[in-house]
Write a protein that holds these residues in place. Structure first.
Motif, PDB file in Angstrom:
ATOM      1  N   LEU A 207      68.115  53.853  31.669  1.00  0.00           N
ATOM      2  CA  LEU A 207      67.786  54.789  32.741  1.00  0.00           C
ATOM      3  C   LEU A 207      66.856  54.129  33.751  1.00  0.00           C
ATOM      4  O   LEU A 207      67.035  54.284  34.962  1.00  0.00           O
ATOM      5  N   ARG A 208      65.882  53.391  33.270  1.00  0.00           N
ATOM      6  CA  ARG A 208      64.956  52.692  34.165  1.00  0.00           C
ATOM      7  C   ARG A 208      65.703  51.721  35.068  1.00  0.00           C
ATOM      8  O   ARG A 208      65.473  51.668  36.274  1.00  0.00           O
ATOM      9  N   GLU A 209      66.615  50.952  34.490  1.00  0.00           N
ATOM     10  CA  GLU A 209      67.373  49.966  35.262  1.00  0.00           C
ATOM     11  C   GLU A 209      68.282  50.644  36.285  1.00  0.00           C
ATOM     12  O   GLU A 209      68.363  50.214  37.437  1.00  0.00           O
ATOM     13  N   ARG A 210      68.957  51.710  35.873  1.00  0.00           N
ATOM     14  CA  ARG A 210      69.867  52.425  36.777  1.00  0.00           C
ATOM     15  C   ARG A 210      69.102  53.058  37.933  1.00  0.00           C
ATOM     16  O   ARG A 210      69.496  52.931  39.086  1.00  0.00           O
ATOM     17  N   ALA A 211      68.011  53.732  37.627  1.00  0.00           N
ATOM     18  CA  ALA A 211      67.217  54.394  38.657  1.00  0.00           C
ATOM     19  C   ALA A 211      66.646  53.373  39.637  1.00  0.00           C
ATOM     20  O   ALA A 211      66.675  53.593  40.855  1.00  0.00           O
ATOM     21  N   THR A 212      66.162  52.268  39.124  1.00  0.00           N
ATOM     22  CA  THR A 212      65.603  51.225  39.984  1.00  0.00           C
ATOM     23  C   THR A 212      66.681  50.653  40.894  1.00  0.00           C
ATOM     24  O   THR A 212      66.466  50.488  42.101  1.00  0.00           O
ATOM     25  N   ARG A 213      67.840  50.361  40.333  1.00  0.00           N
ATOM     26  CA  ARG A 213      68.944  49.811  41.114  1.00  0.00           C
ATOM     27  C   ARG A 213      69.371  50.779  42.222  1.00  0.00           C
ATOM     28  O   ARG A 213      69.578  50.383  43.367  1.00  0.00           O
ATOM     29  N   LEU A 214      69.478  52.087  41.879  1.00  0.00           N
ATOM     30  CA  LEU A 214      69.864  53.083  42.867  1.00  0.00           C
ATOM     31  C   LEU A 214      68.852  53.162  44.006  1.00  0.00           C
ATOM     32  O   LEU A 214      69.223  53.271  45.181  1.00  0.00           O
ATOM     33  N   CYS A 215      67.586  53.100  43.689  1.00  0.00           N
ATOM     34  CA  CYS A 215      66.541  53.167  44.723  1.00  0.00           C
ATOM     35  C   CYS A 215      66.565  51.953  45.629  1.00  0.00           C
ATOM     36  O   CYS A 215      66.448  52.081  46.852  1.00  0.00           O
ATOM     37  N   ILE A 216      66.709  50.801  45.051  1.00  0.00           N
ATOM     38  CA  ILE A 216      66.730  49.581  45.859  1.00  0.00           C
ATOM     39  C   ILE A 216      67.923  49.600  46.805  1.00  0.00           C
ATOM     40  O   ILE A 216      67.803  49.251  47.983  1.00  0.00           O
ATOM     41  N   GLU A 217      69.080  50.039  46.314  1.00  0.00           N
ATOM     42  CA  GLU A 217      70.261  50.146  47.168  1.00  0.00           C
ATOM     43  C   GLU A 217      70.070  51.191  48.260  1.00  0.00           C
ATOM     44  O   GLU A 217      70.432  50.968  49.408  1.00  0.00           O
ATOM     45  N   ALA A 218      69.499  52.329  47.918  1.00  0.00           N
ATOM     46  CA  ALA A 218      69.299  53.401  48.897  1.00  0.00           C
ATOM     47  C   ALA A 218      68.296  52.984  49.964  1.00  0.00           C
ATOM     48  O   ALA A 218      68.435  53.371  51.126  1.00  0.00           O
ATOM     49  N   ARG A 219      67.312  52.203  49.595  1.00  0.00           N
ATOM     50  CA  ARG A 219      66.278  51.800  50.554  1.00  0.00           C
ATOM     51  C   ARG A 219      66.781  50.745  51.527  1.00  0.00           C
ATOM     52  O   ARG A 219      66.168  50.509  52.559  1.00  0.00           O
TER      53      ARG A 219
END
Length: 72
Positions: free
Chosen positions: A11-23
């Motif tokens: 979950l940590r990896e997925r959430a981090t990846r999603l945020c970096i892509e969204a930013r």
């Protein structure tokens, strides 16, 4: 004994990846952390710290208990 984490690593990896892509997208950048945190049921400050660690490349801080600190 290592401290238990509140969120699974996946979950940590997925959430981090999603945020970096969204930013990366200027239109989605504003409020990306809060929006993704709400979607994944993660505390926004936890997600913010994961993203910061990922962007700076710094390892997570070790968690020591009071017993560990008093043993020194």
């Amino acid at each position: 004994m290592a401290a238990l984490r509140g969120y699974p690593d996946e979950l940590r990896e997925r959430a981090t990846r999603l945020c970096i892509e969204a930013r990366k997208d200027a239109a989605a950048r504003t409020g990306a952390i809060r929006r993704i945190a709400d979607q994944l049921d993660v505390h926004p400050e936890a997600l913010r710290s994961w993203v910061k660690q990922a962007e700076t490349g710094s390892p997570p801080r070790s968690r020591r208990t009071r017993a560990d600190r008093s043993a020194r």
